[in-house]
Scaffold this motif. Structure first.
Motif, PDB file in Angstrom:
ATOM      1  N   THR A 209      -2.385  18.958 -40.595  1.00 56.87           N
ATOM      2  CA  THR A 209      -3.377  17.924 -40.863  1.00 56.87           C
ATOM      3  C   THR A 209      -4.717  18.357 -40.274  1.00 56.87           C
ATOM      4  O   THR A 209      -4.791  18.753 -39.106  1.00 56.87           O
ATOM      5  N   LEU A 210      -5.744  18.284 -41.075  1.00 56.32           N
ATOM      6  CA  LEU A 210      -7.061  18.735 -40.626  1.00 56.32           C
ATOM      7  C   LEU A 210      -7.651  17.752 -39.623  1.00 56.32           C
ATOM      8  O   LEU A 210      -7.558  16.541 -39.808  1.00 56.32           O
ATOM      9  N   GLN A 215     -12.633  17.381 -41.459  1.00 58.10           N
ATOM     10  CA  GLN A 215     -12.644  16.554 -42.664  1.00 58.10           C
ATOM     11  C   GLN A 215     -14.043  16.000 -42.934  1.00 58.10           C
ATOM     12  O   GLN A 215     -14.467  15.923 -44.100  1.00 58.10           O
ATOM     13  N   LYS A 219     -16.578  16.793 -46.402  1.00 58.23           N
ATOM     14  CA  LYS A 219     -17.243  15.815 -47.262  1.00 58.23           C
ATOM     15  C   LYS A 219     -18.670  16.242 -47.595  1.00 58.23           C
ATOM     16  O   LYS A 219     -19.225  15.867 -48.623  1.00 58.23           O
TER      17      LYS A 219
END
Length: 244
Positions: A209-210, A215, A219
């Motif tokens: 999981t980043l 994250q 974006k």
């Protein structure tokens, strides 16, 4: 100061931007690897050192692919030069007579197959000592966008994480392919992620999981536009020998 330390540190971190590196991709059969490495690290490294001392090149290194990732080459011989003039007039460097040897006694021509020689221009680096490195090859549809985002967004992020010890990564580099070029020439750019151990490099490639900050940066990223297919190939190399 040790001449042999961690190869991929020197591959990009000891160079100034705009310098030229040649990557000779070589295939060596399993039964010949020990002899190939002995000749390259004992004699050809010494010849390279003479050229470096004479100001004809900057660095020389030998990388060995970890495991069998797919492509036929299993070694990369790296030469780094200050400019294209030095890189394209370097044949005279490789004369065994400069170390009082005979070419027939140290040649690796019979035990290696040269598959390709690619030239890259160094664009950016984060310095640090590494033993293993992941090479990430890509062919973005927008090379300028890919390069500038890496320099202006991803480099500062990676550098901050390294300084704050939030990652096992210890260095990073970016190079653009100079030659060959064209629709069928493969990757046009590569990045390099350096690690102290093979386990750290493998861990970096594994699914997880980043983190939130990663994250958030994704974006803002336009990589899906610049490089919609992502990295075409990711391979781990071990640094065997380096002289500079």
């Amino acid at each position: 100061m040790k001449k042999l330390f961690f190869l991929l540190t020197c591959l990009l971190s000891l160079t100034a931007f705009g310098q030229v590196s040649s990557f000779m991709y070589v295939k060596v059969a399993p039964e010949n690897r020990a002899e190939f490495e002995r000749l390259e690290t004992t004699y050809w490294a010494e010849i390279a050192q003479k050229a470096i001392d004479d100001g004809k090149m900057l660095s020389w290194g030998l990388l060995r692919e970890v495991g069998i990732s797919g492509p036929p080459s299993n070694y990369i011989i790296i030469n780094i030069f200050k400019d294209f003039e030095s890189a394209t007039t370097a044949n005279s460097i490789w004369d065994p007579a400069v170390i009082n040897m005979n070419a027939n006694d140290i040649s690796t021509d019979d035990i290696k197959e040269v598959l390709a020689v690619h030239y890259y221009q160094i664009e950016e680096v984060i310095q640090g000592n590494s033993k293993f490195s992941i090479h990430n090859y890509a062919r973005p549809v927008n090379l300028e966008g890919f390069v500038q985002e890496n320099i202006n967004m991803w480099k500062p992020f990676i550098e901050k994480n390294i300084k704050e010890k939030k990652t096992e990564q210890v260095n990073w580099g970016l190079g653009t392919r100079v030659y060959p070029q064209g629709a069928k020439s493969g990757a046009t750019v590569f990045t390099r992620d350096g690690f102290a151990t093979l386990a750290d490099a493998m861990e970096a490639l594994s699914y997880k999981t980043l983190p939130a900050d990663f994250q958030a940066l994704l974006k803002k990223s336009k990589m899906a536009e610049y490089d919609p297919e992502g990295f075409q190939w990711r391979t781990i190399y071990e640094g065997i020998k380096w002289v500079n």
